[in-house]
Design an enzyme around this catalytic site. Structure first.
Site, mmCIF file in Angstrom:
data_model
loop_
_atom_site.group_PDB
_atom_site.id
_atom_site.type_symbol
_atom_site.label_atom_id
_atom_site.label_comp_id
_atom_site.label_asym_id
_atom_site.label_seq_id
_atom_site.Cartn_x
_atom_site.Cartn_y
_atom_site.Cartn_z
ATOM 1 C CG HIS A 192 -35.412 -51.602 -64.580
ATOM 2 N ND1 HIS A 192 -35.708 -52.786 -64.129
ATOM 3 C CD2 HIS A 192 -34.198 -52.045 -65.514
ATOM 4 C CE1 HIS A 192 -35.249 -53.824 -64.423
ATOM 5 N NE2 HIS A 192 -34.342 -53.408 -65.646
ATOM 6 C CG ASP A 210 -33.653 -47.940 -59.878
ATOM 7 O OD1 ASP A 210 -32.401 -48.371 -59.511
ATOM 8 O OD2 ASP A 210 -34.094 -48.309 -60.985
ATOM 9 C CG ASN A 259 -28.057 -53.547 -58.360
ATOM 10 O OD1 ASN A 259 -28.758 -53.361 -57.410
ATOM 11 N ND2 ASN A 259 -28.493 -53.787 -59.326
HETATM 12 N N1 PLP Z 1 -32.823 -50.284 -62.467
HETATM 13 C C1 PLP Z 1 -31.962 -49.881 -63.189
HETATM 14 C C2 PLP Z 1 -31.792 -48.177 -63.750
HETATM 15 C C3 PLP Z 1 -31.190 -50.761 -63.955
HETATM 16 O O1 PLP Z 1 -30.477 -50.399 -64.983
HETATM 17 C C4 PLP Z 1 -31.811 -52.139 -63.613
HETATM 18 C C5 PLP Z 1 -30.845 -53.274 -64.681
HETATM 19 O O2 PLP Z 1 -30.261 -53.075 -65.410
HETATM 20 C C6 PLP Z 1 -32.546 -52.604 -62.768
HETATM 21 C C7 PLP Z 1 -33.040 -51.429 -62.040
HETATM 22 C C8 PLP Z 1 -32.689 -53.864 -62.404
HETATM 23 O O3 PLP Z 1 -31.608 -54.350 -61.685
HETATM 24 P P1 PLP Z 1 -31.761 -55.684 -61.063
HETATM 25 O O4 PLP Z 1 -31.388 -56.801 -61.991
HETATM 26 O O5 PLP Z 1 -30.629 -55.795 -60.030
HETATM 27 O O6 PLP Z 1 -32.841 -55.997 -60.321
#
Ligand code: PLP
Length: 476
Positions: A191, A270, A299
């Site tokens: 990401h 992540d 999350n």
């Molecule tokens: N990492 C991954 C694999 C994601 O898919 C996303 C968002 O879709 C994120 C990080 C970023 O998430 P956040 O909005 O909680 O920062």
């Protein structure tokens, strides 16, 4: 608004929310309005005299709702899911009512203590190693951040501090190396929050090439580390992704963990979206090697039915994070410090909401069985959609269907798939976003809403077929 007026307004709002969610199917998924639509509809300044609640509620329906993208619509398939359930809404209501800012234990003991316990409950539900949990009485523990982006930034900054400290301890006579010589790594599927964390931490982030399964492998990481050391740089941090955004691919966590442990690099995982799936044992292979990581994040506000914001982060040694951010002004000191975490040391902001309430309510009112049923149902809906795509020879699936995400395209020129997306989003019956890897342009269909049923998947598919007919007939 006094308490009696609030009671009546809150009842009205509750009815409004229930009606909105019960009837969300009847709305367009995406708005049909041009940018700037709202300004001409609202007064140019705040009212001098108080407005009436009833008028505000009418404006919500007439002015705001037409401009809302309905993320909980059963045919919303863009990005990844965003959690939303009644237990979570109740938790946020209570959080707002208590309104404490729990930056230290003393600032509201229940806020800290419930969070510590909920992060243990959640970690156990996911099958995380005990070393991440506070109940192990070791140095590890969990914290609720706002977003996965904050988690990666916090871990990168903690790793940066740890790396500088190790250098100082091991080579006391040498000058400290400049921060700009530090190098972090992630896969080409990671990401953008990883690159952004690098920018904010003033370190280089190298995006490494993944294998044919879009997975970053240990050998690739090892080679990059060797190259950088040979060039006088200092490798210090790696982000391994489980369930990457483009196609839900996963890095080889065990291999990355072994390389990181051998070379003294911090491994952050992540799993922003995919982590929720680990409430079901059958998906835990994806996190094989997690015990080798220094920090892990997912999350609950994506796929675990908790509303934004609630991003769960665990660290193996909380001292690494605390050391990176610790400043102690007198107004934050209190007696009996040190017996419970002071979460202000674990995050970027000082203030924090009582977010563990919604996590507690969701876990209690669903139970692990309810959470597992939710994940399994959504995965099976994704496979149902996959079967429709496979039956229609005009389409191809571009990556293995993983969890709730299906990546597909119209065979042939990518312009066809681009036109399809435009038509779909113009119609507003379904909403999808595109993805791309290795020059393949495709559409992502994520099963997002907890209201999505098999009938809705059929409806989405029928709409895609209808718009595809139109794209292909225009091309002739
Ligand atoms: N990492 C991954 C694999 C994601 O898919 C996303 C968002 O879709 C994120 C990080 C970023 O998430 P956040 O909005 O909680 O920062």
């Amino acid at each position: 608004m006094d308490s009696q007026q609030f009671r009546s307004a809150a009842h009205q709002m509750t009815d409004y929310i229930i009606d909105y969610l019960d009837n969300i199917r009847n709305r367009r998924v995406t708005p049909e309005l041009p940018p700037g639509y709202l300004r001409p509809l609202l007064p140019s300044q705040a009212p001098e005299k108080p407005d009436k609640w009833g008028d505000i509620l009418k404006d919500v329906e007439n002015l705001i709702m037409p401009g809302v993208t309905h993320w909980h619509h059963p045919n919303f398939h863009a990005y990844y899911p965003s959690g939303n359930t009644y237990p979570s809404i109740l938790g946020d209501m209570l959080c707002d009512a208590i309104g404490c800012i729990g930056f230290t234990w003393m600032a509201s003991p229940a806020c800290t203590e419930l969070e510590v316990i909920m992060m243990d409950w959640l970690g156990q539900l996911l099958g995380l190693p005990e070393s991440f949990l506070a109940r192990s009485n070791g140095p590890g523990g969990g914290v609720i951040q706002g977003t996965a982006s904050e988690s990666v930034l916090v871990s990168l900054l903690a790793a940066r501090t740890r790396s500088l400290r190790h250098h100082k301890e091991n080579f006391p006579c040498k000058d400290p190396f400049p921060v700009k010589s530090l190098v972090a790594y992630c896969s080409d599927q990671a990401h953008i929050s990883v690159e952004r964390a690098g920018m904010m931490g003033a370190v280089t982030v190298r995006k490494l090439t993944t294998d044919e399964n879009l997975s970053l492998r240990g050998a690739t990481l090892c080679q990059a580390i060797e190259e950088d050391i040979a060039n006088g740089l200092v490798p210090f941090f790696v982000v391994g992704t489980i369930g990457a955004t483009p196609a839900c691919s996963t890095d080889n966590i065990r291999e990355l963990g072994e390389v990181c442990n051998e070379n003294g690099l911090w491994l952050h995982i992540d799993a922003a979206y995919a982590g929720a799936a680990f409430v079901c044992e059958e998906y835990r292979d994806l996190m094989d090697g997690v015990e080798l990581a220094d920090s892990f994040n997912f999350n609950p506000h994506k796929w675990l039915l908790v509303s934004f914001d609630c991003s769960a982060m665990w660290v193996k040694d909380a001292a690494d994070v605390i050391n990176a951010f610790n400043l102690d002004p007198i107004y934050l000191k209190y007696e009996r410090e040190g017996q419970q975490p002071d979460y202000r040391h674990w995050q970027i902001p000082l203030g924090r909401r009582f977010r563990s309430l919604k996590l507690w309510f969701v876990m209690r009112l669903y139970g692990s069985e309810g959470l597992q049923a939710h994940i399994r149902k959504q995965v099976s809906l994704a496979h149902e959609f996959e079967s429709y795509v496979k039956e229609d020879l005009r389409f191809e699936i571009v990556a293995p269907v993983t969890l709730g995400l299906v990546c597909f395209r119209i065979k042939g020129d990518e312009e066809l798939t681009k036109s399809l997306l435009k038509k779909l989003n113009d119609e507003g019956v379904v909403h999808l976003v595109p993805g791309a890897f290795r020059n393949i342009y495709y559409l992502r269909l994520a099963v997002c809403s907890r209201f999505t049923e098999s009938e809705d998947i059929k409806k989405s598919w029928n709409e895609i077929k209808k718009q595809t007919d139109s794209v292909l007939s225009e091309k002739k």
